[in-house]
Every structure is written in C-alpha cells, then in structure tokens.
Design a protein around this motif. Structure first.
Motif, PDB file in Angstrom:
ATOM      1  N   GLU A 411     -44.016  -9.715  40.723  1.00 28.45           N
ATOM      2  CA  GLU A 411     -44.133 -10.326  41.920  1.00 28.45           C
ATOM      3  C   GLU A 411     -44.128 -11.615  42.370  1.00 28.45           C
ATOM      4  O   GLU A 411     -42.993 -11.625  43.124  1.00 28.45           O
ATOM      5  N   PHE A 412     -44.100 -12.507  42.032  1.00 32.00           N
ATOM      6  CA  PHE A 412     -43.280 -13.824  42.988  1.00 32.00           C
ATOM      7  C   PHE A 412     -41.831 -14.068  42.540  1.00 32.00           C
ATOM      8  O   PHE A 412     -41.091 -13.870  43.756  1.00 32.00           O
ATOM      9  N   ARG A 413     -41.623 -13.447  41.862  1.00 29.74           N
ATOM     10  CA  ARG A 413     -39.741 -13.238  41.896  1.00 29.74           C
ATOM     11  C   ARG A 413     -39.171 -11.974  42.547  1.00 29.74           C
ATOM     12  O   ARG A 413     -38.054 -12.691  43.216  1.00 29.74           O
ATOM     13  N   GLU A 414     -40.031 -11.063  42.931  1.00 32.24           N
ATOM     14  CA  GLU A 414     -39.612 -10.043  44.512  1.00 32.24           C
ATOM     15  C   GLU A 414     -39.815 -11.062  45.298  1.00 32.24           C
ATOM     16  O   GLU A 414     -38.596 -11.131  46.395  1.00 32.24           O
ATOM     17  N   ALA A 415     -41.293 -11.397  45.456  1.00 30.59           N
ATOM     18  CA  ALA A 415     -41.629 -11.857  46.876  1.00 30.59           C
ATOM     19  C   ALA A 415     -39.458 -12.827  47.277  1.00 30.59           C
ATOM     20  O   ALA A 415     -39.843 -13.258  48.300  1.00 30.59           O
ATOM     21  N   ASN A 416     -39.251 -13.641  46.099  1.00 30.14           N
ATOM     22  CA  ASN A 416     -38.279 -14.489  46.091  1.00 30.14           C
ATOM     23  C   ASN A 416     -36.852 -14.215  46.075  1.00 30.14           C
ATOM     24  O   ASN A 416     -35.847 -15.646  45.835  1.00 30.14           O
ATOM     25  N   THR A 417     -37.144 -13.096  46.238  1.00 29.25           N
ATOM     26  CA  THR A 417     -35.186 -12.670  46.138  1.00 29.25           C
ATOM     27  C   THR A 417     -34.717 -11.976  47.467  1.00 29.25           C
ATOM     28  O   THR A 417     -35.372 -11.231  47.940  1.00 29.25           O
ATOM     29  N   ARG A 418     -34.414 -12.378  48.010  1.00 31.08           N
ATOM     30  CA  ARG A 418     -33.659 -11.895  48.984  1.00 31.08           C
ATOM     31  C   ARG A 418     -32.160 -11.312  48.962  1.00 31.08           C
ATOM     32  O   ARG A 418     -31.786 -11.515  48.239  1.00 31.08           O
ATOM     33  N   ARG A 419     -32.156 -10.227  49.834  1.00 27.53           N
ATOM     34  CA  ARG A 419     -30.784  -8.994  50.106  1.00 27.53           C
ATOM     35  C   ARG A 419     -30.286  -9.670  51.017  1.00 27.53           C
ATOM     36  O   ARG A 419     -30.716  -9.402  52.277  1.00 27.53           O
ATOM     37  N   ILE A 429     -31.364 -20.915  52.634  1.00 24.78           N
ATOM     38  CA  ILE A 429     -32.672 -20.378  52.143  1.00 24.78           C
ATOM     39  C   ILE A 429     -32.638 -21.046  51.012  1.00 24.78           C
ATOM     40  O   ILE A 429     -33.403 -21.731  50.885  1.00 24.78           O
ATOM     41  N   MET A 430     -31.120 -21.676  50.656  1.00 24.91           N
ATOM     42  CA  MET A 430     -30.761 -22.232  49.851  1.00 24.91           C
ATOM     43  C   MET A 430     -31.462 -23.842  49.679  1.00 24.91           C
ATOM     44  O   MET A 430     -31.197 -24.756  49.134  1.00 24.91           O
ATOM     45  N   GLU A 431     -31.580 -24.558  51.252  1.00 24.67           N
ATOM     46  CA  GLU A 431     -31.878 -25.672  51.427  1.00 24.67           C
ATOM     47  C   GLU A 431     -33.859 -25.601  51.213  1.00 24.67           C
ATOM     48  O   GLU A 431     -34.344 -26.605  50.979  1.00 24.67           O
ATOM     49  N   THR A 432     -34.053 -24.620  51.511  1.00 23.01           N
ATOM     50  CA  THR A 432     -36.015 -24.393  51.823  1.00 23.01           C
ATOM     51  C   THR A 432     -36.497 -23.674  50.572  1.00 23.01           C
ATOM     52  O   THR A 432     -36.658 -24.510  50.023  1.00 23.01           O
ATOM     53  N   GLU A 433     -36.927 -22.586  51.304  1.00 27.84           N
ATOM     54  CA  GLU A 433     -37.860 -22.020  49.742  1.00 27.84           C
ATOM     55  C   GLU A 433     -36.973 -22.011  48.246  1.00 27.84           C
ATOM     56  O   GLU A 433     -37.727 -21.342  47.461  1.00 27.84           O
ATOM     57  N   ARG A 434     -35.364 -21.540  48.964  1.00 31.52           N
ATOM     58  CA  ARG A 434     -34.562 -21.203  47.507  1.00 31.52           C
ATOM     59  C   ARG A 434     -34.952 -19.969  47.017  1.00 31.52           C
ATOM     60  O   ARG A 434     -35.400 -19.075  47.796  1.00 31.52           O
ATOM     61  N   GLY A 435     -35.020 -19.862  45.661  1.00 32.80           N
ATOM     62  CA  GLY A 435     -35.009 -18.383  44.955  1.00 32.80           C
ATOM     63  C   GLY A 435     -33.792 -17.824  45.360  1.00 32.80           C
ATOM     64  O   GLY A 435     -32.668 -18.684  44.847  1.00 32.80           O
ATOM     65  N   LEU A 436     -33.715 -16.213  44.866  1.00 35.48           N
ATOM     66  CA  LEU A 436     -32.298 -16.061  44.569  1.00 35.48           C
ATOM     67  C   LEU A 436     -31.757 -14.731  45.279  1.00 35.48           C
ATOM     68  O   LEU A 436     -33.240 -14.053  46.265  1.00 35.48           O
ATOM     69  N   TYR A 437     -31.432 -14.522  45.706  1.00 35.87           N
ATOM     70  CA  TYR A 437     -30.113 -14.609  47.200  1.00 35.87           C
ATOM     71  C   TYR A 437     -29.231 -13.023  46.124  1.00 35.87           C
ATOM     72  O   TYR A 437     -28.689 -13.801  45.654  1.00 35.87           O
ATOM     73  N   ASP A 465     -24.298  -2.417  36.759  1.00 36.82           N
ATOM     74  CA  ASP A 465     -25.286  -1.251  37.694  1.00 36.82           C
ATOM     75  C   ASP A 465     -24.982  -1.578  38.757  1.00 36.82           C
ATOM     76  O   ASP A 465     -26.254  -0.806  39.248  1.00 36.82           O
ATOM     77  N   MET A 466     -24.857  -2.419  39.744  1.00 32.47           N
ATOM     78  CA  MET A 466     -25.067  -2.761  41.049  1.00 32.47           C
ATOM     79  C   MET A 466     -23.793  -2.734  41.536  1.00 32.47           C
ATOM     80  O   MET A 466     -23.299  -3.394  41.754  1.00 32.47           O
ATOM     81  N   GLU A 467     -23.724  -1.889  42.802  1.00 31.70           N
ATOM     82  CA  GLU A 467     -22.946  -1.642  43.766  1.00 31.70           C
ATOM     83  C   GLU A 467     -23.374  -2.955  44.966  1.00 31.70           C
ATOM     84  O   GLU A 467     -24.633  -3.274  45.275  1.00 31.70           O
ATOM     85  N   PRO A 468     -21.938  -3.789  45.661  1.00 31.19           N
ATOM     86  CA  PRO A 468     -22.625  -4.785  46.144  1.00 31.19           C
ATOM     87  C   PRO A 468     -23.381  -3.461  47.943  1.00 31.19           C
ATOM     88  O   PRO A 468     -22.346  -2.505  47.967  1.00 31.19           O
ATOM     89  N   GLU A 469     -24.119  -4.375  48.403  1.00 30.55           N
ATOM     90  CA  GLU A 469     -24.639  -3.337  49.812  1.00 30.55           C
ATOM     91  C   GLU A 469     -23.370  -4.127  50.859  1.00 30.55           C
ATOM     92  O   GLU A 469     -24.181  -5.696  51.517  1.00 30.55           O
ATOM     93  N   GLY A 470     -22.440  -3.392  51.428  1.00 31.46           N
ATOM     94  CA  GLY A 470     -21.979  -3.918  52.466  1.00 31.46           C
ATOM     95  C   GLY A 470     -20.423  -4.388  52.033  1.00 31.46           C
ATOM     96  O   GLY A 470     -20.521  -4.170  50.093  1.00 31.46           O
ATOM     97  N   ASP A 471     -19.260  -4.220  52.475  1.00 26.39           N
ATOM     98  CA  ASP A 471     -18.077  -4.626  51.677  1.00 26.39           C
ATOM     99  C   ASP A 471     -16.974  -5.055  51.947  1.00 26.39           C
ATOM    100  O   ASP A 471     -15.926  -5.894  51.294  1.00 26.39           O
ATOM    101  N   LYS A 472     -17.892  -6.899  52.679  1.00 30.12           N
ATOM    102  CA  LYS A 472     -17.458  -7.813  52.954  1.00 30.12           C
ATOM    103  C   LYS A 472     -17.970  -8.745  51.723  1.00 30.12           C
ATOM    104  O   LYS A 472     -19.303  -9.023  51.831  1.00 30.12           O
ATOM    105  N   ALA A 483     -21.848  -7.215  43.143  1.00 31.72           N
ATOM    106  CA  ALA A 483     -23.065  -7.799  44.237  1.00 31.72           C
ATOM    107  C   ALA A 483     -23.164  -8.991  43.080  1.00 31.72           C
ATOM    108  O   ALA A 483     -23.165  -8.860  41.797  1.00 31.72           O
ATOM    109  N   ALA A 484     -23.775 -10.291  43.660  1.00 29.37           N
ATOM    110  CA  ALA A 484     -23.893 -11.733  42.969  1.00 29.37           C
ATOM    111  C   ALA A 484     -25.039 -11.837  42.741  1.00 29.37           C
ATOM    112  O   ALA A 484     -25.354 -11.897  44.315  1.00 29.37           O
TER     113      ALA A 484
END
Length: 490
Positions: A411-419, A429-437, A465-472, A483-484
């Motif tokens: 749950e913590f990881r989900e809450a701290n993962t932004r897409r 976000i990397m400056e403040t709450e961090r987490g995964l992006y 097995d994950m496609e990038p969301e968006g083409d840029k 996707a990274a």
RNA sequence: CGGGGCGUAGCGCAGUUUGGUAGCGCACUUGGUUUGGGACCAAGGGGUCGUAGGUUCGAAUCCUAUCGCCCCGACCA
C-alpha cells in the motif's frame, strides 16, 4: 575518598527512555539508532567496516536458510572459492576491471615477502571462478554448471552506511554456465523470480522486477536484471541482481565445451546475488518509531512470553509460563523472558524495540481465567485468548501479521508511485516526497545522465511487459521506447 | 575526494569561552523492597579527557600536528 555520592534525590523520569530518534525528525539517525540500540551491529575500528552482532546475524541466517532452500530446489549446489584473486585474472575482462578498479583492496605482501603478483581481495568472484570453470568444463555433458557461494566480499567504498553499503559485506553469488543463450537467459530470469518471491513471501517486501539500463548494469554483463524495493523515506533500494553474462567472460577465460555437433563452443554464463543489505531493507521497510518490526517468517524469535511475577503469585505464574513455553515450542519459535531484574513494562518496550512479532503476557489474573494476553508488534493490538485456543490462534495470528505487513508495504509503495510524463512535476516530487515515478523514456544514455544530474534520481528498473504511457520521453521529448521507474536510490 | 559535525567511564553527555588536577544520567556490582507499559532505597566499582608534540609553576581547557568516526554530497551491492 569523597562523601559526595548518593545525594539521594533521583530524577523522577516517568517518560519512556527516548532511545530512538523519530523517523520524521531524522530518518538516517532513526536507522542508526535502531540498529545500534537493538544490538544488530557495531562499528569496527576501521572506517566502513562493522561487526554484525547476534541480533543482526540471526536475520542473515534466516535469509540464508530460506534462500539456500530455494537455490537447492532449483538445482544449485554450494561451493567455496578463494578470497583472493590474482591481478592478471581480474584484468582479463576489460569492462569488469574498469568497473571495479576504484574499489579494490590489494594484498601486496605475504609475511615479509613482497608478492610478485598482487592479489585483490574479491569484490565479486567472476574472475576466479571463471578460471576454475575453464578447467572443469570440457563437454556439453558437463553443463549446466549450477554453483552458488556464500561468502564475504570487499569493496573499498568512499561513503558507507551500516548494512546498506560497507567495505566488507556478506552475500551469496550464484555462478552458472549453460550451453545456450536461451538457457542462460532462462536461468537469469528464474533466479530473479526466486529473489522476488523470497522478498515477498519471507520478508514481506514487495519488490519490482525489471531490467537495468546500460548505465546501471553490472560491469561485464550482457544484461542485468534486478529487484527494487521502496524504503519508507521514499528512496529505492536495489535488493538483488541477476546478470546474464553472455559469453564475455567465457571468451576471455576460455571456457569452452565440445557440443553434440562436434563444435567447440563458449559457454553462456549467469551470476546473481543478494547481500546483507537486505537486512537494511527489512529495517527500513517495516520499522517504526519504536524500533524494529520483524515479519514472523523472518523473526528468529516469533513469540516472547513475559510473565507478570508478583511476589505472592510468583511461583504459580512461573510454573505456568514454563509449561506454556514447552507447549508452544513445537509450533513456534518462542522465548521465555523470566528474568527478574527487569519489570514487565521494561520487557514490553525492549522486545517491541527488537521487533518480536507477538508478545504473550501471563499474570495472576490470567491464570485465574485460564487465558493469556496476546499483543502484536505491528499494530500494538492486544487480545485475550483462552489457553485451549492459544496454539491455533497463535499460528493464525502469525500468518495474519505476515500478510498485513506485506499488504501495508504494498500500500505504501502504491501510494508513493506516480505515473506521468510531466518532467517539472517529477523534479518537484524527487525533491520533496520522492518515491517512484513511472514515466515514458527514450532509452538514451545521455538522457538518463541528464536526469540524474538535474534530480539525482536514476532509473531503478525497466519493468517487464509494460508499454510507455505516451510516445514522448518525459525528460527530453524524444521518442519514448519504454517505461522506466525513476527514483532516488540508496 | 569536497562541505559540516564530533572524539571526556561501557553508552549518552556537561566541563573548554575565562587553565587550578574530572562530574551528571543510564548501564554495572552488592544488599533489601518491588513486578499488568522502561520500579525504588542504600552502599559501591570504573576515566593518564583520541594520539603526539608545544606553551605554562600547572592543560580536558590554549597552540601545532596527526588519527579516527558520523552526517550531507561527487562515485558504487
């Protein structure tokens, strides 16, 4: 002799001893406080080294026990190779030397003699193991070679942190040889999955599996895969790696076999490892302001019994808990704390700090009602359980705690993962709450470099097995190819 | 390797500004009373103040050098 001592008046400090800095005040200090106060480690008299004390080593033994079983189940055998690697062997694979050169410790003297060839203390064992493998393998019938080693390694680190990065650490390194590229790739992925499943099942740590970028991959490998976990301060930690070494080492170490088609071929190799760093991950994923919180499956002691020994009832309570310990021993790892020099309250705090998943309290009032008190470490909840139901309830409770801990970490990881694909938002976000992006990325090395320079965040892994969301590409605007997951890492 | 902080009893610290021969809390030892969320009383033991020079009648304190550790960065499981 002075007469000054024992002035009589003692400070009446009713507060709990503030031994641990709260996480929110200073996360690094919290981490250091926890590992020192729980006696998991102590600093060595040399920078970057430490002693792993019994409380910490017991966790390593659990990790070893659980992983070793999985290695054996997947057909691997343990072996041991020398601590030292002659200079010439280490130099054979160009990328490999280059990668490790800055962190090597060298032995140049044996007794009083200067050695004519310096010996490196192994930073990893590919070089020395490949030298053996070149002699052990002749035929396709010798393959696959599936060997694992539990050992220490030394990497001269500039900045160190207990368990997370020390100049010497304990780990396991698997080194395998295969007939084909496909088989090596399958092995690499199989062991990655062993790590991921182990982290989830035993350590209650949800880990992301994926591939490393060129920049982050192992020196000398073809491809590196990893499992990454998110710590509660929002930084990512590489929990394990699995490398497809391709034929790079086989070629320079001349590891060849005669195949069924009568052709001499180079083997395809893998290597994979996890280290005592996992202990740091365990602390940072589950720990709280009171100290450690151990998942039941990892806990060297799962249940501690604390008797309430009043003067009048001392004997019958003691008799009862001794009997209880004997009864529970068959089904759980239980410890009876019948020391009389500490109060029950002191013991409650002590065992909570050490992360023991469940505490059983037994006092005179419980004896009268044929019950005990169960207190769980992760939530602090207490419940009364009758003696008859106890063994069954305990089993169930340990399972519940294990599951709840994994669920909370997830749950913590989900809450701290932004897409997203918003670079400005990402920087903030990397400056403040961090987490995964999770962002669309172009796959370009210089782009990754730029992101790192601007945000100190790196690509932790490229998920399967994950496609990038968006083409840029979110950072440079180029064409997105994958996707990274980005994060600041340990 | 840069920036910051710190080395005084096992641990955490005060004392250093203004030099005068070392103290507090916890822990430890002994005895006693206690025990349902870090008990209390009493009596004790333990430190050449990181190290090496120097200044001084006298240095934990001032000066110089040196070693080490921690934290934050650059580089990496």
């Amino acid at each position: 002799m002075e007469q000054k001592k024992g002035q009589g008046k003692q400070a009446q400090n009713k507060e709990f001893v503030k031994e641990i800095t709260p996480k929110a005040v200073d996360y690094s200090q919290w981490y250091i406080d926890v590992i020192l106060k729980t006696k998991m480690m102590d600093y060595a008299p040399m920078k970057g080294f430490m002693a792993i004390r019994p409380a910490g080593y017991a966790l390593w033994e659990k990790i070893q026990e659980q992983l070793d079983r999985r290695f054996k189940d997947t057909g691997h055998e343990n072996a041991y190779f020398p601590t030292f690697i002659p200079q010439n062997l280490l130099q054979k694979e160009a990328d490999h030397v280059e990668g490790f050169a800055p962190e090597l410790a060298w032995v140049t003297k044996g007794g009083n003699e200067i050695l004519n060839e310096p010996l490196a203390v192994r930073p990893t064992s590919e070089a020395i193991i490949c030298d053996f493998y070149s002699r052990w393998i002749q035929s396709w019938r010798d393959l696959p070679i599936l060997i694992n080693q539990w050992c220490n390694v030394v990497r001269w680190e500039k900045s160190t942190r207990p368990f997370l990065r020390t100049s010497e650490f304990l780990w396991q390194e698997g080194h395998t040889c295969h007939r084909s590229e496909e088989e090596a790739e399958a092995e690499t992925l199989k062991m990655l999955e062993v790590y991921r499943e182990f982290l989830e099942t035993e350590m209650a740590i949800p880990a992301l599996a994926g591939r490393k970028t060129e920049r982050e991959k192992f020196a000398g490998s073809l491809r590196t895969y990893c499992v990454e976990a998110l710590m509660t301060d929002g930084r990512a930690l590489q929990a394990g790696t699995s490398h497809n070494l391709g034929q790079h080492f086989a070629k320079v170490f001349d590891i060849t076999f005669l195949d069924q088609d009568d052709l001499l071929k180079h083997v395809w190799q893998t290597s994979w490892g996890v280290s005592t760093r996992l202990i740091g991950a365990l602390i940072m994923v589950h720990g709280d302001d009171r100290g450690l919180v151990l998942p039941p499956r990892m806990a060297p002691t799962q249940v501690v019994i604390v008797p309430i020994l009043g003067k009048k009832d001392r004997d019958r309570v003691l008799k009862s808990v001794l009997e209880l310990e004997g009864r529970l021993k068959e089904s759980v790892r239980v410890k009876l704390d019948d020391r009389e020099e500490h109060s029950p309250g002191w013991k409650f705090n002590e065992w909570e700090m050490r992360g023991i998943p469940v505490r059983i309290e037994v006092g005179p009032r419980d004896l009268d009602k044929n019950q005990v008190v169960l207190a769980r470490r992760d939530t602090g909840e207490k419940e009364f359980v009758s003696n008859d139901d106890l063994p069954a309830r305990l089993q169930q409770l340990l399972v519940e705690i294990q599951e709840d801990m994994l669920a909370r970490a997830l749950e913590f990881r989900e809450a701290n993962t932004r897409r997203g694909a918003d670079y400005e938002e990402f920087k903030r976000i990397m400056e403040t709450e961090r987490g995964l992006y999770l962002a669309p990325w172009c796959g370009d090395d210089s782009c990754e470099e730029k992101v790192k320079n601007e945000t100190r965040a790196t690509i932790r892994c490229l998920p399967f097995d994950m496609e990038p969301e968006g083409d840029k590409c979110f950072a440079c605007g180029g064409k997105a190819v994958e996707a990274a997951y980005f994060a600041r890492a340990y």
